[in-house]
Design a protein around this motif. Structure first.
Motif, PDB file in Angstrom:
ATOM      1  N   LYS A   8       0.809  -1.215   0.000  1.00 21.42           N
ATOM      2  CA  LYS A   8       0.000   0.000   0.000  1.00 21.42           C
ATOM      3  C   LYS A   8       0.854   1.281   0.000  1.00 21.42           C
ATOM      4  CE  LYS A   8      -3.973  -2.196   2.308  1.00 21.42           C
ATOM      5  NZ  LYS A   8      -4.943  -2.084   3.439  1.00 21.42           N
ATOM      6  N   TYR A  67     -12.494  -2.049  -3.302  1.00 18.82           N
ATOM      7  CA  TYR A  67     -12.988  -2.049  -1.912  1.00 18.82           C
ATOM      8  C   TYR A  67     -14.504  -1.870  -1.839  1.00 18.82           C
ATOM      9  CZ  TYR A  67      -8.427  -2.226   0.434  1.00 18.82           C
ATOM     10  OH  TYR A  67      -7.207  -2.627   0.946  1.00 18.82           O
ATOM     11  N   HIS A 105     -16.624  -2.581   1.154  1.00 19.33           N
ATOM     12  CA  HIS A 105     -16.588  -1.668   2.304  1.00 19.33           C
ATOM     13  C   HIS A 105     -17.290  -0.335   2.011  1.00 19.33           C
ATOM     14  CE1 HIS A 105     -13.980  -4.378   4.393  1.00 19.33           C
ATOM     15  NE2 HIS A 105     -12.990  -4.244   3.535  1.00 19.33           N
ATOM     16  N   ARG A 118     -19.093   1.493   4.745  1.00 16.37           N
ATOM     17  CA  ARG A 118     -18.389   1.740   6.006  1.00 16.37           C
ATOM     18  C   ARG A 118     -17.984   3.209   6.134  1.00 16.37           C
ATOM     19  NH1 ARG A 118     -15.214  -2.299   8.647  1.00 16.37           N
ATOM     20  NH2 ARG A 118     -15.233  -4.208   7.442  1.00 16.37           N
ATOM     21  N   PHE A 165     -15.317   4.590   6.951  1.00 14.15           N
ATOM     22  CA  PHE A 165     -13.952   4.937   6.531  1.00 14.15           C
ATOM     23  C   PHE A 165     -13.738   4.770   5.030  1.00 14.15           C
ATOM     24  CE2 PHE A 165     -13.889   0.508   8.094  1.00 14.15           C
ATOM     25  CZ  PHE A 165     -13.427  -0.157   6.964  1.00 14.15           C
ATOM     26  N   GLU A 175     -12.036   7.715   3.135  1.00 15.16           N
ATOM     27  CA  GLU A 175     -10.644   7.804   3.584  1.00 15.16           C
ATOM     28  C   GLU A 175      -9.790   6.684   2.958  1.00 15.16           C
ATOM     29  OE1 GLU A 175      -8.979   7.483   8.023  1.00 15.16           O
ATOM     30  OE2 GLU A 175     -10.860   8.606   7.890  1.00 15.16           O
ATOM     31  N   LEU A 176     -10.379   5.496   2.886  1.00 12.89           N
ATOM     32  CA  LEU A 176      -9.681   4.327   2.333  1.00 12.89           C
ATOM     33  C   LEU A 176      -9.360   4.537   0.849  1.00 12.89           C
ATOM     34  CD1 LEU A 176      -8.713   1.373   2.603  1.00 12.89           C
ATOM     35  CD2 LEU A 176     -11.101   0.644   2.372  1.00 12.89           C
ATOM     36  N   ARG A 186      -2.161 -14.201   4.937  1.00 12.70           N
ATOM     37  CA  ARG A 186      -2.886 -13.485   6.004  1.00 12.70           C
ATOM     38  C   ARG A 186      -2.088 -13.576   7.310  1.00 12.70           C
ATOM     39  NH1 ARG A 186      -7.166 -10.127   4.657  1.00 12.70           N
ATOM     40  NH2 ARG A 186      -8.042 -10.512   6.719  1.00 12.70           N
ATOM     41  N   MET A 201       0.959 -11.254   7.034  1.00 10.82           N
ATOM     42  CA  MET A 201       0.578  -9.834   7.130  1.00 10.82           C
ATOM     43  C   MET A 201       0.344  -9.407   8.567  1.00 10.82           C
ATOM     44  SD  MET A 201      -2.013  -9.035   3.970  1.00 10.82           S
ATOM     45  CE  MET A 201      -3.356  -9.611   4.906  1.00 10.82           C
ATOM     46  N   THR A 224      -5.230  -6.646  11.061  1.00 14.66           N
ATOM     47  CA  THR A 224      -5.532  -5.383  10.375  1.00 14.66           C
ATOM     48  C   THR A 224      -4.977  -4.182  11.140  1.00 14.66           C
ATOM     49  OG1 THR A 224      -7.592  -6.399   9.620  1.00 14.66           O
ATOM     50  CG2 THR A 224      -7.411  -4.009   9.371  1.00 14.66           C
ATOM     51  N   VAL A 241      -4.347   1.487  11.665  1.00 19.06           N
ATOM     52  CA  VAL A 241      -5.326   0.540  11.109  1.00 19.06           C
ATOM     53  C   VAL A 241      -5.681   0.903   9.669  1.00 19.06           C
ATOM     54  CG1 VAL A 241      -7.346   1.769  12.031  1.00 19.06           C
ATOM     55  CG2 VAL A 241      -7.488  -0.693  11.598  1.00 19.06           C
ATOM     56  N   GLY A 242      -5.627   2.163   9.325  1.00 21.92           N
ATOM     57  CA  GLY A 242      -5.915   2.583   7.957  1.00 21.92           C
ATOM     58  C   GLY A 242      -4.709   2.403   7.052  1.00 21.92           C
ATOM     59  N   VAL A 298      -0.115  -3.390   3.772  1.00 18.92           N
ATOM     60  CA  VAL A 298      -0.380  -4.472   2.815  1.00 18.92           C
ATOM     61  C   VAL A 298      -1.854  -4.870   2.804  1.00 18.92           C
ATOM     62  CG1 VAL A 298       1.878  -5.609   2.596  1.00 18.92           C
ATOM     63  CG2 VAL A 298       0.439  -6.113   4.592  1.00 18.92           C
ATOM     64  N   HIS A 299      -2.257  -5.404   1.667  1.00 15.53           N
ATOM     65  CA  HIS A 299      -3.540  -6.096   1.526  1.00 15.53           C
ATOM     66  C   HIS A 299      -3.257  -7.535   1.133  1.00 15.53           C
ATOM     67  CE1 HIS A 299      -7.400  -7.423  -0.060  1.00 15.53           C
ATOM     68  NE2 HIS A 299      -6.711  -7.885  -1.083  1.00 15.53           N
ATOM     69  N   GLY A 300      -4.086  -8.451   1.614  1.00 14.39           N
ATOM     70  CA  GLY A 300      -4.056  -9.830   1.132  1.00 14.39           C
ATOM     71  C   GLY A 300      -5.468 -10.365   1.022  1.00 14.39           C
TER      72      GLY A 300
HETATM   73  P1  GTP Z   1      -7.148  -5.791   3.569  1.00 12.29           P
HETATM   74  O1  GTP Z   1      -6.221  -6.917   3.320  1.00 12.29           O
HETATM   75  O2  GTP Z   1      -6.614  -4.451   3.127  1.00 12.29           O
HETATM   76  O3  GTP Z   1      -8.534  -6.059   3.025  1.00 12.29           O
HETATM   77  O4  GTP Z   1      -7.242  -5.680   5.161  1.00 12.29           O
HETATM   78  P2  GTP Z   1      -8.042  -6.606   6.154  1.00 12.29           P
HETATM   79  O5  GTP Z   1      -8.731  -7.704   5.422  1.00 12.29           O
HETATM   80  O6  GTP Z   1      -7.113  -6.971   7.253  1.00 12.29           O
HETATM   81  O7  GTP Z   1      -9.117  -5.568   6.732  1.00 12.29           O
HETATM   82  P3  GTP Z   1     -10.589  -5.212   6.172  1.00 12.29           P
HETATM   83  O8  GTP Z   1     -10.885  -5.953   4.914  1.00 12.29           O
HETATM   84  O9  GTP Z   1     -11.535  -5.332   7.311  1.00 12.29           O
HETATM   85  O10 GTP Z   1     -10.422  -3.651   5.867  1.00 12.29           O
HETATM   86  C1  GTP Z   1      -9.887  -3.245   4.601  1.00 12.29           C
HETATM   87  C2  GTP Z   1      -8.965  -2.081   4.802  1.00 12.29           C
HETATM   88  O11 GTP Z   1      -9.727  -0.953   5.197  1.00 12.29           O
HETATM   89  C3  GTP Z   1      -7.932  -2.230   5.921  1.00 12.29           C
HETATM   90  O12 GTP Z   1      -6.785  -2.924   5.533  1.00 12.29           O
HETATM   91  C4  GTP Z   1      -7.610  -0.789   6.218  1.00 12.29           C
HETATM   92  O13 GTP Z   1      -6.693  -0.267   5.274  1.00 12.29           O
HETATM   93  C5  GTP Z   1      -8.961  -0.112   6.050  1.00 12.29           C
HETATM   94  N1  GTP Z   1      -9.635   0.008   7.325  1.00 12.29           N
HETATM   95  C6  GTP Z   1     -10.230  -0.963   8.070  1.00 12.29           C
HETATM   96  N2  GTP Z   1     -10.739  -0.465   9.199  1.00 12.29           N
HETATM   97  C7  GTP Z   1     -10.457   0.871   9.182  1.00 12.29           C
HETATM   98  C8  GTP Z   1     -10.732   1.949  10.061  1.00 12.29           C
HETATM   99  O14 GTP Z   1     -11.325   1.793  11.119  1.00 12.29           O
HETATM  100  N3  GTP Z   1     -10.292   3.192   9.657  1.00 12.29           N
HETATM  101  C9  GTP Z   1      -9.628   3.396   8.485  1.00 12.29           C
HETATM  102  N4  GTP Z   1      -9.220   4.618   8.144  1.00 12.29           N
HETATM  103  N5  GTP Z   1      -9.362   2.395   7.635  1.00 12.29           N
HETATM  104  C10 GTP Z   1      -9.761   1.155   7.968  1.00 12.29           C
END
Ligand code: GTP
Ligand code: MG
Length: 138
Positions: free
Chosen positions: A9, A49, A52, A55, A57, A60-61, A85, A88, A91, A109-110, A114-116
Motif C-alpha cells: 500500500k 474495496y 466496504h 463503512r 472509513f 478515507e480508504l 494473512r 501480514m 488489520t 489501522v488505515g 499491505v492487503h491480502g
Molecule cells: P485488507 O487486506 O486491506 O482487506 O485488510 P483486512 O482484510 O485486514 O481488513 P478489512 O478488509 O476489514 O479492511 C480493509 C482495509 O480498510 C484495511 O486494511 C484498512 O486499510 C482499512 N480500514 C479498516 N478499518 C479501518 C478503520 O477503522 N479506519 C480506516 N481509516 N481504515 C480502515
C-alpha cells in the motif's frame, strides 16, 4: 499450491519499503509470480474495496489507496491465502503478532502497509482485476 493477491500500500511504497516487505514474503516461502507498480485510479480503488462502500472509513480508504503508487502482486505457494494473512498480521498493527509485516511496518489501522485476499474465491477475482494470465509466470 494456491495463489493469492497482494497489494503493497501507499504508506509502504512512500517509505521505500517494497523490498523489505518482499523479503518477509519470500522468507515465508511464498513466491512472487507477478508484480507491478501502478497508480490506482479512484474507480479502481472504489471497485476493489466495493465491499466496504457503506463503512464510515470508505472515503478515507479510497483517498489513501490513490494517494501514491502501490505494488500489486500475485503470490504462489501452499495454502497461499491463509499463509499470507498470517504473514501480514492483524488489520490493526497494534494487535499484529511479532514478525508480521504489519507489526514491522504498518503505521495505523488505515495505513497498514499491505492487503491480502481473505478467501480463495476473492483471490481469483482480485487477481483478475489487475493481471492478465500472461503476466503471471509461475
Ligand atoms: P485488507 O487486506 O486491506 O482487506 O485488510 P483486512 O482484510 O485486514 O481488513 P478489512 O478488509 O476489514 O479492511 C480493509 C482495509 O480498510 C484495511 O486494511 C484498512 O486499510 C482499512 N480500514 C479498516 N478499518 C479501518 C478503520 O477503522 N479506519 C480506516 N481509516 N481504515 C480502515
Ligand atoms: Mg480485507
Amino acid at each position: 499450491t494456491e495463489r493469492t493477491f497482494s497489494i503493497i500500500k501507499p504508506d509502504a511504497t512512500r517509505r521505500n519499503l517494497t523490498g523489505k516487505v518482499n523479503a518477509v514474503i519470500e522468507d515465508a516461502g511464498l513466491r512472487i509470480v507477478a508484480q507491478k507498480r501502478i497508480q490506482m485510479s479512484r474507480a479502481q480503488a472504489e471497485k476493489f474495496y466495493e465491499i466496504h462502500s457503506e463503512r464510515p472509513f470508505f472515503g478515507e480508504l479510497v483517498e489513501f489507496m490513490t494517494s501514491a503508487p502501490v505494488v500489486v502482486q500475485v503470490l504462489e505457494g501452499e495454502s497461499a491465502v491463509t499463509k499470507y494473512r498470517e504473514v501480514m498480521g492483524a488489520t490493526n498493527p497494534a494487535q499484529a503478532a511479532e514478525g508480521t509485516i504489519r507489526k514491522l511496518y504498518a503505521e495505523s489501522v488505515g495505513e497498514n502497509s499491505v492487503h491480502g485476499s481473505d478467501s480463495l474465491e476473492n483471490a481469483k477475482l482480485e487477481i483478475a482485476q489487475f493481471f492478465s494470465d500472461d503476466e503471471i509466470v509461475g
